[in-house]
Write a protein that holds these residues in place. Structure first.
Motif, mmCIF file in Angstrom:
data_model
loop_
_atom_site.group_PDB
_atom_site.id
_atom_site.type_symbol
_atom_site.label_atom_id
_atom_site.label_comp_id
_atom_site.label_asym_id
_atom_site.label_seq_id
_atom_site.Cartn_x
_atom_site.Cartn_y
_atom_site.Cartn_z
ATOM 1 N N ARG A 88 -7.465 -0.157 -2.939
ATOM 2 C CA ARG A 88 -8.644 -0.085 -3.813
ATOM 3 C C ARG A 88 -9.760 0.764 -3.241
ATOM 4 O O ARG A 88 -10.567 1.326 -3.984
ATOM 5 C CB ARG A 88 -9.154 -1.512 -4.060
ATOM 6 C CG ARG A 88 -8.207 -2.378 -4.880
ATOM 7 C CD ARG A 88 -8.208 -1.962 -6.318
ATOM 8 N NE ARG A 88 -7.343 -2.828 -7.143
ATOM 9 C CZ ARG A 88 -7.149 -2.635 -8.437
ATOM 10 N NH1 ARG A 88 -7.749 -1.644 -9.061
ATOM 11 N NH2 ARG A 88 -6.349 -3.447 -9.122
ATOM 12 N N TRP A 89 -9.830 0.875 -1.907
ATOM 13 C CA TRP A 89 -10.962 1.562 -1.303
ATOM 14 C C TRP A 89 -10.835 3.093 -1.366
ATOM 15 O O TRP A 89 -11.782 3.805 -1.054
ATOM 16 C CB TRP A 89 -11.141 1.132 0.156
ATOM 17 C CG TRP A 89 -9.906 1.263 1.009
ATOM 18 C CD1 TRP A 89 -8.985 0.303 1.283
ATOM 19 C CD2 TRP A 89 -9.463 2.441 1.713
ATOM 20 N NE1 TRP A 89 -7.996 0.791 2.094
ATOM 21 C CE2 TRP A 89 -8.269 2.093 2.380
ATOM 22 C CE3 TRP A 89 -9.966 3.736 1.839
ATOM 23 C CZ2 TRP A 89 -7.566 3.003 3.158
ATOM 24 C CZ3 TRP A 89 -9.265 4.651 2.614
ATOM 25 C CH2 TRP A 89 -8.090 4.272 3.267
ATOM 26 N N ILE A 90 -9.681 3.612 -1.805
ATOM 27 C CA ILE A 90 -9.510 5.060 -1.903
ATOM 28 C C ILE A 90 -10.165 5.549 -3.195
ATOM 29 O O ILE A 90 -9.787 5.108 -4.290
ATOM 30 C CB ILE A 90 -8.023 5.454 -1.880
ATOM 31 C CG1 ILE A 90 -7.381 5.018 -0.566
ATOM 32 C CG2 ILE A 90 -7.861 6.959 -2.090
ATOM 33 C CD1 ILE A 90 -5.908 5.377 -0.465
ATOM 34 N N PRO A 91 -11.143 6.454 -3.109
ATOM 35 C CA PRO A 91 -11.822 6.939 -4.317
ATOM 36 C C PRO A 91 -10.849 7.579 -5.304
ATOM 37 O O PRO A 91 -9.926 8.287 -4.907
ATOM 38 C CB PRO A 91 -12.820 7.971 -3.769
ATOM 39 C CG PRO A 91 -13.021 7.582 -2.341
ATOM 40 C CD PRO A 91 -11.698 7.040 -1.878
ATOM 41 N N LEU A 92 -11.062 7.314 -6.579
ATOM 42 C CA LEU A 92 -10.311 7.884 -7.700
ATOM 43 C C LEU A 92 -8.865 7.387 -7.781
ATOM 44 O O LEU A 92 -8.314 7.246 -8.875
ATOM 45 C CB LEU A 92 -10.307 9.423 -7.635
ATOM 46 C CG LEU A 92 -11.682 10.103 -7.626
ATOM 47 C CD1 LEU A 92 -11.516 11.610 -7.537
ATOM 48 C CD2 LEU A 92 -12.476 9.725 -8.880
ATOM 49 N N LEU A 93 -8.222 7.140 -6.637
ATOM 50 C CA LEU A 93 -6.811 6.760 -6.647
ATOM 51 C C LEU A 93 -6.588 5.264 -6.479
ATOM 52 O O LEU A 93 -5.494 4.767 -6.751
ATOM 53 C CB LEU A 93 -6.064 7.501 -5.534
ATOM 54 C CG LEU A 93 -5.995 9.019 -5.654
ATOM 55 C CD1 LEU A 93 -5.307 9.605 -4.435
ATOM 56 C CD2 LEU A 93 -5.266 9.428 -6.931
ATOM 57 N N TRP A 111 0.807 -1.214 0.000
ATOM 58 C CA TRP A 111 0.000 0.000 0.000
ATOM 59 C C TRP A 111 0.842 1.267 0.000
ATOM 60 O O TRP A 111 0.325 2.358 -0.159
ATOM 61 C CB TRP A 111 -0.990 0.010 1.165
ATOM 62 C CG TRP A 111 -0.405 -0.194 2.537
ATOM 63 C CD1 TRP A 111 -0.252 -1.373 3.199
ATOM 64 C CD2 TRP A 111 0.060 0.819 3.445
ATOM 65 N NE1 TRP A 111 0.290 -1.166 4.451
ATOM 66 C CE2 TRP A 111 0.469 0.165 4.628
ATOM 67 C CE3 TRP A 111 0.148 2.214 3.365
ATOM 68 C CZ2 TRP A 111 0.990 0.862 5.726
ATOM 69 C CZ3 TRP A 111 0.660 2.910 4.452
ATOM 70 C CH2 TRP A 111 1.067 2.228 5.612
ATOM 71 N N GLY A 112 2.165 1.104 0.149
ATOM 72 C CA GLY A 112 3.054 2.253 0.008
ATOM 73 C C GLY A 112 3.487 2.481 -1.419
ATOM 74 O O GLY A 112 4.124 3.486 -1.727
ATOM 75 N N GLU A 113 3.147 1.550 -2.319
ATOM 76 C CA GLU A 113 3.502 1.690 -3.727
ATOM 77 C C GLU A 113 2.288 1.692 -4.643
ATOM 78 O O GLU A 113 2.358 2.193 -5.772
ATOM 79 C CB GLU A 113 4.444 0.555 -4.131
ATOM 80 C CG GLU A 113 5.763 0.587 -3.354
ATOM 81 C CD GLU A 113 6.794 -0.382 -3.911
ATOM 82 O OE1 GLU A 113 6.767 -0.619 -5.133
ATOM 83 O OE2 GLU A 113 7.603 -0.890 -3.138
ATOM 84 N N VAL A 114 1.181 1.139 -4.172
ATOM 85 C CA VAL A 114 -0.068 1.142 -4.926
ATOM 86 C C VAL A 114 -1.191 1.572 -3.984
ATOM 87 O O VAL A 114 -1.353 0.983 -2.914
ATOM 88 C CB VAL A 114 -0.386 -0.256 -5.510
ATOM 89 C CG1 VAL A 114 -1.721 -0.226 -6.248
ATOM 90 C CG2 VAL A 114 0.721 -0.709 -6.444
#
Length: 204
Positions: free
Chosen positions: A107-112, A101-104
């Motif tokens: 999924r739950w973050i909107p737009l990003l 999660w420090g490189e990608v």
């Protein structure tokens, strides 16, 4: 083993390594992962000390200052608890430098969600944080026994003094540890970007 079998095994190993980060960079070495976990834990002892004081348990202060008269549920106790949780939360961010999660973006973050985390988005805040924490740690060491700090007559002494000192001492390592983990994160991402560029260009 046949050539096809060897190729398939190599492909699976390369894919497994890539899947750990989702960006094509190799997984961080074990020593960096351990340093990241150690970095995340550095604010915990002082947080536990503050929460103990916030609960109204005597920690060695005398006089009529807020540390002596604090009671659980008061604004000052809630402030100390909130400060502790905030510090621990900041510490946990160091794990992002060795986790997927420090490189990608999750999924739950909107737009990003699912997009690659730009290296600068992680390195700049972490680098600034490491610099600030190192400076604060050095300042804390130099002024720990100052007259307006632990040298004050109302401050803890004896066992209480050493207990508080031991709880706050790990904070001195927070900045330098974060700097090492951040530097390796940048190096890993930089090497992965260079490797991908060479792959795209192909031989010659």
């Amino acid at each position: 083993m046949t050539t096809a079998g060897t190729t398939a095994t190599t492909t699976r190993e390369a894919t497994a390594g890539t899947a750990l980060t989702g960006t094509g960079s190799v997984p961080p070495p074990r020593w960096v992962i351990r340093l990241a976990h150690l970095t995340a834990l550095t604010p915990l002892p002082s947080s536990l000390w503050r929460i103990t004081a916030a609960l109204g348990i005597p920690v060695g202060f005398t006089g009529d200052g807020p540390m002596t008269t604090v009671t659980f549920g008061s604004w000052f106790s809630l402030y100390m608890i909130a400060l502790s949780l905030f510090a621990d939360g900041l510490g946990l961010l160091a794990l992002g430098l060795v986790r997927r999660w420090g490189e990608v973006f999750p999924r739950w973050i909107p737009l990003l969600g699912g997009r690659r985390v730009p290296t600068a988005v992680a390195v700049i805040p972490a680098g600034l944080g490491a610099t600030a924490l190192t400076a604060l740690g050095l300042t804390g060491v130099l002024g720990w026994n100052a007259p307006d700090n632990m040298g004050h007559p109302d401050s803890p002494d004896g066992i209480a003094y050493w207990a508080m000192t031991a709880c706050y001492l790990p904070l001195v390592a927070w900045g330098p540890l974060l700097a090492v983990v951040t530097g390796h994160y940048w190096l890993r991402r930089h090497r992965a970007r260079g490797s991908q560029s060479r792959h795209l260009r192909g031989p010659g």
